[in-house]
Scaffold this motif. Structure first.
Motif, mmCIF file in Angstrom:
data_model
loop_
_atom_site.group_PDB
_atom_site.id
_atom_site.type_symbol
_atom_site.label_atom_id
_atom_site.label_comp_id
_atom_site.label_asym_id
_atom_site.label_seq_id
_atom_site.Cartn_x
_atom_site.Cartn_y
_atom_site.Cartn_z
ATOM 1 N N ASP A 159 -17.130 167.923 0.135
ATOM 2 C CA ASP A 159 -17.696 167.527 -1.153
ATOM 3 C C ASP A 159 -18.832 168.453 -1.578
ATOM 4 N N THR A 160 -19.636 168.900 -0.614
ATOM 5 C CA THR A 160 -20.745 169.813 -0.936
ATOM 6 C C THR A 160 -20.232 171.140 -1.486
ATOM 7 N N VAL A 161 -19.173 171.672 -0.892
ATOM 8 C CA VAL A 161 -18.587 172.923 -1.376
ATOM 9 C C VAL A 161 -18.151 172.794 -2.838
ATOM 10 N N MET A 162 -17.496 171.663 -3.168
ATOM 11 C CA MET A 162 -16.992 171.488 -4.526
ATOM 12 C C MET A 162 -18.109 171.194 -5.525
ATOM 13 N N LYS A 163 -19.146 170.492 -5.069
ATOM 14 C CA LYS A 163 -20.271 170.186 -5.967
ATOM 15 C C LYS A 163 -21.116 171.422 -6.234
ATOM 16 N N LEU A 164 -21.492 172.125 -5.177
ATOM 17 C CA LEU A 164 -22.393 173.263 -5.342
ATOM 18 C C LEU A 164 -21.653 174.548 -5.696
ATOM 19 N N GLY A 165 -20.434 174.680 -5.202
ATOM 20 C CA GLY A 165 -19.677 175.911 -5.452
ATOM 21 C C GLY A 165 -18.884 175.891 -6.742
ATOM 22 N N MET A 166 -18.421 174.705 -7.150
ATOM 23 C CA MET A 166 -17.570 174.598 -8.338
ATOM 24 C C MET A 166 -18.219 173.803 -9.471
ATOM 25 N N ALA A 167 -19.486 173.395 -9.253
ATOM 26 C CA ALA A 167 -20.257 172.667 -10.278
ATOM 27 C C ALA A 167 -19.629 171.334 -10.658
ATOM 28 N N HIS A 168 -18.920 170.695 -9.698
ATOM 29 C CA HIS A 168 -18.394 169.358 -9.947
ATOM 30 C C HIS A 168 -19.522 168.340 -9.764
ATOM 31 N N PRO A 169 -19.659 167.381 -10.657
ATOM 32 C CA PRO A 169 -20.743 166.395 -10.510
ATOM 33 C C PRO A 169 -20.576 165.487 -9.299
ATOM 34 N N MET A 170 -19.348 165.348 -8.835
ATOM 35 C CA MET A 170 -19.047 164.500 -7.677
ATOM 36 C C MET A 170 -17.970 165.190 -6.845
ATOM 37 N N GLY A 171 -18.111 165.148 -5.535
ATOM 38 C CA GLY A 171 -17.098 165.753 -4.672
ATOM 39 C C GLY A 171 -15.773 165.018 -4.774
ATOM 40 N N PRO A 172 -14.647 165.683 -4.482
ATOM 41 C CA PRO A 172 -13.319 165.071 -4.638
ATOM 42 C C PRO A 172 -13.082 163.867 -3.725
ATOM 43 N N LEU A 173 -13.666 163.863 -2.529
ATOM 44 C CA LEU A 173 -13.453 162.720 -1.631
ATOM 45 C C LEU A 173 -14.268 161.515 -2.096
ATOM 46 N N GLN A 174 -15.481 161.763 -2.561
ATOM 47 C CA GLN A 174 -16.269 160.668 -3.123
ATOM 48 C C GLN A 174 -15.614 160.143 -4.397
ATOM 49 N N LEU A 175 -15.100 161.029 -5.211
ATOM 50 C CA LEU A 175 -14.406 160.612 -6.434
ATOM 51 C C LEU A 175 -13.183 159.774 -6.096
ATOM 52 N N ALA A 176 -12.443 160.157 -5.062
ATOM 53 C CA ALA A 176 -11.275 159.377 -4.635
ATOM 54 C C ALA A 176 -11.684 157.962 -4.253
ATOM 55 N N ASP A 177 -12.822 157.845 -3.564
ATOM 56 C CA ASP A 177 -13.341 156.521 -3.204
ATOM 57 C C ASP A 177 -13.627 155.687 -4.444
ATOM 58 N N PHE A 178 -14.184 156.314 -5.464
ATOM 59 C CA PHE A 178 -14.523 155.574 -6.681
ATOM 60 C C PHE A 178 -13.279 155.205 -7.482
ATOM 61 N N ILE A 179 -12.296 156.080 -7.505
ATOM 62 C CA ILE A 179 -11.030 155.762 -8.181
ATOM 63 C C ILE A 179 -10.312 154.645 -7.449
ATOM 64 N N GLY A 180 -10.357 154.688 -6.123
ATOM 65 C CA GLY A 180 -9.591 153.768 -5.275
ATOM 66 C C GLY A 180 -8.491 154.551 -4.595
ATOM 67 N N LEU A 181 -8.495 154.565 -3.260
ATOM 68 C CA LEU A 181 -7.496 155.364 -2.546
ATOM 69 C C LEU A 181 -6.089 154.837 -2.775
#
Length: 295
Positions: free
Chosen positions: A214-236
């Motif tokens: 998640d850190t790579v995607m947030k800091l490297g790709m400027a995503h506000p939320m990492g993909p795994l955290q986003l998956a948790d919020f969407i619902g697996l």
């Protein structure tokens, strides 16, 4: 269109009801469970309180919004005299087809039927009704009151008139509608879900840990939320359902869900809604975080 029914009191349903009501529409919020309706209204009230606290709206605006919503457990009563129905039930094709068959039977013949589905074919849903020209997709983003995008998906038979009407309606809600065509996953999830699935594969293959990915995607790709955290919020479970729809629709192995995602859903680790996914959202974990602030 001033009278709207929303099917489903869950996260998306109550968010859609909130958004319409805050824009001055009369909303009939429908769910088979009285408890779900109570939770939905409590969520709407809590979210409005946050907006009042941030001075986005006044307390009078909050009260007017709540007055614009009535709740129903009977679908026939709930859709009486509405101009538009927005279905926001669980992402399950059989359930949605059942709901739309019933809506077609009990709604006025001019009522537009919309679905908030994030992946299921609008054409397939429309085919179980006698009004396929009046069936359309309105894919809101979560959290609905905040996120600006609405994917407007026209099925094979959706008319130009209905499409233009719903595009204009989305603008009246303060949203930015984007018209897309009816293919599995549409645009948002056709791009998002493979990224989430690949992130899970990266974890599954031991390349890096959850926070590192998640850190790579947030800091490297400027995503506000990492993909795994986003998956948790969407619902697996929702992520799995969408990937299955795309895998079945395209017959392409690149959409096959990662085995880790499948096992987590089987184990009931669905993300925020269950208290645990890739991250821990349990009450004990919350207490630990609060305690650590005072150490």
């Amino acid at each position: 269109m001033k009278n709207v029914a929303v099917i489903g009191g869950g996260t998306m349903g109550n968010g859609i009801a909130h958004t319409f009501a805050q824009s001055g529409f009369k909303v009939q919020l429908i769910d088979i469970s009285e408890a779900s309706l109570e939770r939905g209204m409590a969520t709407i009230s809590k979210n409005l309180d946050r907006m009042v606290a941030k001075e986005i709206i006044t307390d009078a605006n909050k009260q007017d919004t709540l007055k614009n919503i009535t709740t129903h457990t009977d679908i026939t009563t709930g859709v009486k005299s509405v101009n538009l129905v927005v279905e926001a039930a669980t992402e399950n094709v059989d359930l949605k087809l059942k709901i739309f068959k019933q809506l077609d039977e009990v709604c006025d013949e001019d009522t537009v039927l919309a679905t908030n589905t994030s992946s299921i074919s609008i054409t397939q849903i429309a085919a179980v009704t006698s009004r396929p020209d009046k069936v359309i997709g309105m894919h809101f983003m979560n959290p609905v009151p905040i996120m600006k995008l609405v994917e407007i998906i026209r099925g094979y038979s959706t008319s130009d008139t209905i499409t233009n009407t719903i595009m204009d309606l989305a603008r009246k809600l303060g949203k930015i509608p984007t018209e897309v065509n009816d293919y599995p996953g549409f645009v948002a999830n056709r791009i998002l879900m493979p990224m989430i699935n690949e992130s899970i594969e990266t974890l599954y293959n031991g390349v890096a840990g959850v926070e590192e990915i998640d850190t790579v995607m947030k800091l490297g790709m400027a995503h506000p939320m990492g993909p795994l955290q986003l998956a948790d919020f969407i619902g697996l479970d929702v992520c799995l359902s969408i990937l299955n729809v795309m895998h079945d629709g395209f017959k392409n192995p690149k959409y096959a869900p990662c085995p880790l995602l499948v096992n987590m859903v089987r184990a009931g680790k669905l993300g925020v809604k269950s208290g645990e996914g890739f991250y821990d959202y349990s009450e004990s974990r919350k207490a630990e975080k609060v305690s650590s602030q005072f150490v």
